[in-house]
Design a protein around this motif. Structure first.
Motif, PDB file in Angstrom:
ATOM      1  N   UNK A  59       0.834  -1.203   0.000  1.00 38.92           N
ATOM      2  CA  UNK A  59       0.000   0.000   0.000  1.00 38.92           C
ATOM      3  C   UNK A  59       0.870   1.256   0.000  1.00 38.92           C
ATOM      4  N   UNK A  60       1.958   1.223   0.800  1.00 38.29           N
ATOM      5  CA  UNK A  60       2.860   2.369   0.834  1.00 38.29           C
ATOM      6  C   UNK A  60       3.498   2.595  -0.532  1.00 38.29           C
ATOM      7  N   UNK A  61       3.875   1.488  -1.186  1.00 39.69           N
ATOM      8  CA  UNK A  61       4.469   1.616  -2.520  1.00 39.69           C
ATOM      9  C   UNK A  61       3.454   2.179  -3.512  1.00 39.69           C
ATOM     10  N   UNK A  62       2.226   1.707  -3.438  1.00 41.18           N
ATOM     11  CA  UNK A  62       1.175   2.218  -4.324  1.00 41.18           C
ATOM     12  C   UNK A  62       0.932   3.699  -4.085  1.00 41.18           C
ATOM     13  N   UNK A  63       0.909   4.100  -2.814  1.00 39.74           N
ATOM     14  CA  UNK A  63       0.708   5.509  -2.492  1.00 39.74           C
ATOM     15  C   UNK A  63       1.867   6.362  -2.994  1.00 39.74           C
ATOM     16  N   UNK A  64       3.097   5.817  -2.911  1.00 37.62           N
ATOM     17  CA  UNK A  64       4.258   6.545  -3.417  1.00 37.62           C
ATOM     18  C   UNK A  64       4.145   6.757  -4.922  1.00 37.62           C
ATOM     19  N   UNK A  65       3.744   5.716  -5.642  1.00 32.84           N
ATOM     20  CA  UNK A  65       3.572   5.826  -7.090  1.00 32.84           C
ATOM     21  C   UNK A  65       2.447   6.813  -7.425  1.00 32.84           C
ATOM     22  N   UNK A  66       1.378   6.754  -6.657  1.00 33.79           N
ATOM     23  CA  UNK A  66       0.259   7.677  -6.879  1.00 33.79           C
ATOM     24  C   UNK A  66       0.709   9.112  -6.629  1.00 33.79           C
ATOM     25  N   UNK A  67       1.513   9.304  -5.583  1.00 35.47           N
ATOM     26  CA  UNK A  67       2.038  10.617  -5.249  1.00 35.47           C
ATOM     27  C   UNK A  67       2.849  11.177  -6.407  1.00 35.47           C
ATOM     28  N   UNK A  68       3.699  10.331  -7.004  1.00 32.26           N
ATOM     29  CA  UNK A  68       4.542  10.774  -8.112  1.00 32.26           C
ATOM     30  C   UNK A  68       3.717  11.091  -9.353  1.00 32.26           C
ATOM     31  N   UNK A  69       2.665  10.296  -9.609  1.00 39.97           N
ATOM     32  CA  UNK A  69       1.801  10.580 -10.762  1.00 39.97           C
ATOM     33  C   UNK A  69       1.088  11.919 -10.596  1.00 39.97           C
ATOM     34  N   UNK A  70       0.614  12.197  -9.390  1.00 41.59           N
ATOM     35  CA  UNK A  70      -0.078  13.463  -9.139  1.00 41.59           C
ATOM     36  C   UNK A  70       0.880  14.638  -9.254  1.00 41.59           C
ATOM     37  N   UNK A  71       2.123  14.448  -8.836  1.00 45.06           N
ATOM     38  CA  UNK A  71       3.120  15.510  -8.956  1.00 45.06           C
ATOM     39  C   UNK A  71       3.352  15.874 -10.415  1.00 45.06           C
ATOM     40  N   UNK A  72       3.386  14.852 -11.270  1.00 42.47           N
ATOM     41  CA  UNK A  72       3.623  15.120 -12.691  1.00 42.47           C
ATOM     42  C   UNK A  72       2.458  15.873 -13.325  1.00 42.47           C
ATOM     43  N   UNK A  73       1.271  15.767 -12.726  1.00 42.08           N
ATOM     44  CA  UNK A  73       0.098  16.437 -13.292  1.00 42.08           C
ATOM     45  C   UNK A  73      -0.069  17.875 -12.797  1.00 42.08           C
ATOM     46  N   UNK A  74       0.655  18.254 -11.750  1.00 45.44           N
ATOM     47  CA  UNK A  74       0.504  19.597 -11.182  1.00 45.44           C
ATOM     48  C   UNK A  74       0.922  20.670 -12.176  1.00 45.44           C
ATOM     49  N   UNK A  75       0.167  21.758 -12.185  1.00 41.01           N
ATOM     50  CA  UNK A  75       0.485  22.895 -13.051  1.00 41.01           C
ATOM     51  C   UNK A  75      -0.069  24.164 -12.406  1.00 41.01           C
ATOM     52  N   UNK A  76       0.683  25.251 -12.513  1.00 48.31           N
ATOM     53  CA  UNK A  76       0.286  26.518 -11.876  1.00 48.31           C
ATOM     54  C   UNK A  76       0.033  26.309 -10.384  1.00 48.31           C
ATOM     55  N   UNK A  77       0.869  25.556  -9.756  1.00 48.19           N
ATOM     56  CA  UNK A  77       0.729  25.251  -8.338  1.00 48.19           C
ATOM     57  C   UNK A  77       1.752  26.038  -7.521  1.00 48.19           C
ATOM     58  N   UNK A  78       1.685  25.875  -6.204  1.00 46.28           N
ATOM     59  CA  UNK A  78       2.646  26.505  -5.296  1.00 46.28           C
ATOM     60  C   UNK A  78       3.477  25.421  -4.616  1.00 46.28           C
ATOM     61  N   UNK A  79       4.702  25.771  -4.298  1.00 44.01           N
ATOM     62  CA  UNK A  79       5.604  24.851  -3.609  1.00 44.01           C
ATOM     63  C   UNK A  79       5.865  25.407  -2.213  1.00 44.01           C
ATOM     64  N   UNK A  80       5.530  24.629  -1.193  1.00 43.71           N
ATOM     65  CA  UNK A  80       5.775  25.026   0.194  1.00 43.71           C
ATOM     66  C   UNK A  80       7.046  24.332   0.664  1.00 43.71           C
ATOM     67  N   UNK A  81       8.080  25.098   0.927  1.00 46.66           N
ATOM     68  CA  UNK A  81       9.366  24.549   1.354  1.00 46.66           C
ATOM     69  C   UNK A  81       9.450  24.615   2.877  1.00 46.66           C
ATOM     70  N   UNK A  82       9.251  23.475   3.511  1.00 47.16           N
ATOM     71  CA  UNK A  82       9.256  23.414   4.969  1.00 47.16           C
ATOM     72  C   UNK A  82       7.857  23.187   5.505  1.00 47.16           C
ATOM     73  N   UNK A 127      -5.389  24.767   0.944  1.00 48.43           N
ATOM     74  CA  UNK A 127      -6.406  23.735   0.749  1.00 48.43           C
ATOM     75  C   UNK A 127      -7.811  24.338   0.870  1.00 48.43           C
ATOM     76  N   UNK A 128      -8.003  25.243   1.848  1.00 47.68           N
ATOM     77  CA  UNK A 128      -9.312  25.865   2.025  1.00 47.68           C
ATOM     78  C   UNK A 128      -9.719  26.672   0.795  1.00 47.68           C
ATOM     79  N   UNK A 129      -8.726  27.198   0.072  1.00 49.55           N
ATOM     80  CA  UNK A 129      -9.000  27.994  -1.128  1.00 49.55           C
ATOM     81  C   UNK A 129      -8.906  27.170  -2.405  1.00 49.55           C
ATOM     82  N   UNK A 130      -8.737  25.839  -2.256  1.00 51.38           N
ATOM     83  CA  UNK A 130      -8.670  24.921  -3.401  1.00 51.38           C
ATOM     84  C   UNK A 130      -7.538  25.279  -4.351  1.00 51.38           C
ATOM     85  N   UNK A 131      -6.416  25.698  -3.786  1.00 47.24           N
ATOM     86  CA  UNK A 131      -5.238  26.044  -4.581  1.00 47.24           C
ATOM     87  C   UNK A 131      -4.282  24.847  -4.569  1.00 47.24           C
TER      88      UNK A 131
END
Length: 343
Positions: free
Chosen positions: A98-121, A134-138
């Motif tokens: 399940x952890x491996x599947x979630x990791x793969x899902x995480x990477x697929x979603x990252x590749x789909x992100x566009x016009x997003x923000x990156x929070x460092x920390x 999240x409250x503003x659906x950003x």
């Protein structure tokens, strides 16, 4: 060993085990076909019952060479076979699959992100920023170099990756070249300076906001490339003073900024070249009566800010309208400003 490293190690053991069994079955099948002149099906059958030690009889009596090969197959293959069964059971029972599947899902979603923000920390500040976005659906992604913070962010349902946010490869994995902005919210000012420098070099037009604890760090962060620097203690001091002197106003602003209360938002919109608002006065547009939107500010294309724009003031392309209104009404204004719809 970190949890990510353990997961990779478990997956590697699982893969090696499966490959070992496959090679064992192939070797046994080929051996019986070559040594005993068996058909493919008979050779495969002999290999499986031998390795699995189920005790069925041979397809036909074996000669001495076949018996020696069978003993070698039993001794060498039984251990591999049962080790593989154990590895497979552990992989599924422990939840590593399940952890491996979630990791793969995480990477697929990252590749789909566009016009997003990156929070460092993902400390207290980063967590608060994430909740607001999240409250503003950003869309956004979190970067943190501590696996506990990354797992905590993922538990909250956020996209998160482990790594140093000042590393070019990590920022690339977070989709920096497709990102709209970056928030440098690491634990100390030195880290934030390096993060801002790296991000600015990789994407010159990226919008960057950074946190700072020391007064001397503000100028360094701005020189590194941050458009805005938030001085936490200074901001907190002003807020606490306002709570003492103007508590009713602060309560109103809290209600206004909370999307769950009153359903009101403060927003700003850049007026595009094709917008039907261009060339019209605020009186002609009459956003309050037509769209139930209050105009609280207007920034000219040259950056000059008018906190109370006059009714006769003309809206220019590349100007910015600052407004308060309900979400549905603001969506209409957004389309008007971008020229996607006509009044």
């Amino acid at each position: 060993m970190s949890k990510d490293a353990q997961q990779i190690s478990a997956l590697r053991r699982f893969s090696v085990s499966i490959i070992s069994v496959a090679l064992l079955v192939i070797s046994g099948t080929v051996g019986y076909m070559y040594l005993e002149n068996m058909s493919l099906l008979d050779a495969l059958y002999m290999t499986v019952i031998t390795v699995a030690t189920v005790g069925f009889s041979e397809v036909r009596p074996l000669d001495d060479v076949g018996k020696i090969f069978t003993m070698v197959l039993i001794v060498g293959g039984t251990g591999i076979f049962f080790f593989t069964l154990t590895s497979v059971a552990v992989f599924f029972v422990s939840g590593e699959w399940k952890e491996h599947w979630e990791q793969q899902r995480n990477e697929r979603m990252l590749r789909k992100l566009n016009d997003h923000f990156i929070i460092c920390g993902y400390g207290r500040l980063g967590g608060s920023v994430a909740e607001e976005l999240r409250a503003k659906a950003v869309p956004f992604v979190v970067i943190d170099n501590m696996i506990d913070n990354v797992l905590r962010a993922r538990d909250e349902g956020f996209l998160a990756i482990k790594g140093n946010a000042a590393d070019e490869e990590v920022l690339a994995d977070a989709g920096l070249h497709r990102a709209k902005g970056l928030i440098a919210a690491a634990g100390n000012d030195a880290e934030n300076v390096f993060i801002v420098l790296t991000a600015r070099n990789l994407k010159p037009n990226l919008y960057i906001v950074a946190r700072a604890d020391c007064d001397g760090s503000e100028s360094k962060l701005r020189r590194a490339g941050a458009e805005k620097v938030v001085m936490l203690y200074r901001s907190a001091g002003k807020r606490m003073a306002s709570l003492l002197t103007e508590p009713e106003l602060e309560e109103y602003l809290d209600e206004l900024s909370n999307a769950n209360n009153l359903n009101l938002r403060i927003a700003q919109y850049l007026v595009g070249d094709n917008s039907p608002l261009v060339g019209k006065s605020f009186q002609e547009v009459d956003l309050y009566n037509n769209h139930r939107i209050n105009v609280v500010g207007y920034k000219l294309p040259d950056g000059e800010l008018h906190t109370t724009p006059r009714p006769a003031e003309i809206i220019q392309k590349n100007g910015t309208i600052i407004v308060i209104g309900k979400s549905d009404d603001l969506e209409m204004l957004c389309k008007l400003a971008q020229g996607e719809t006509q009044r």
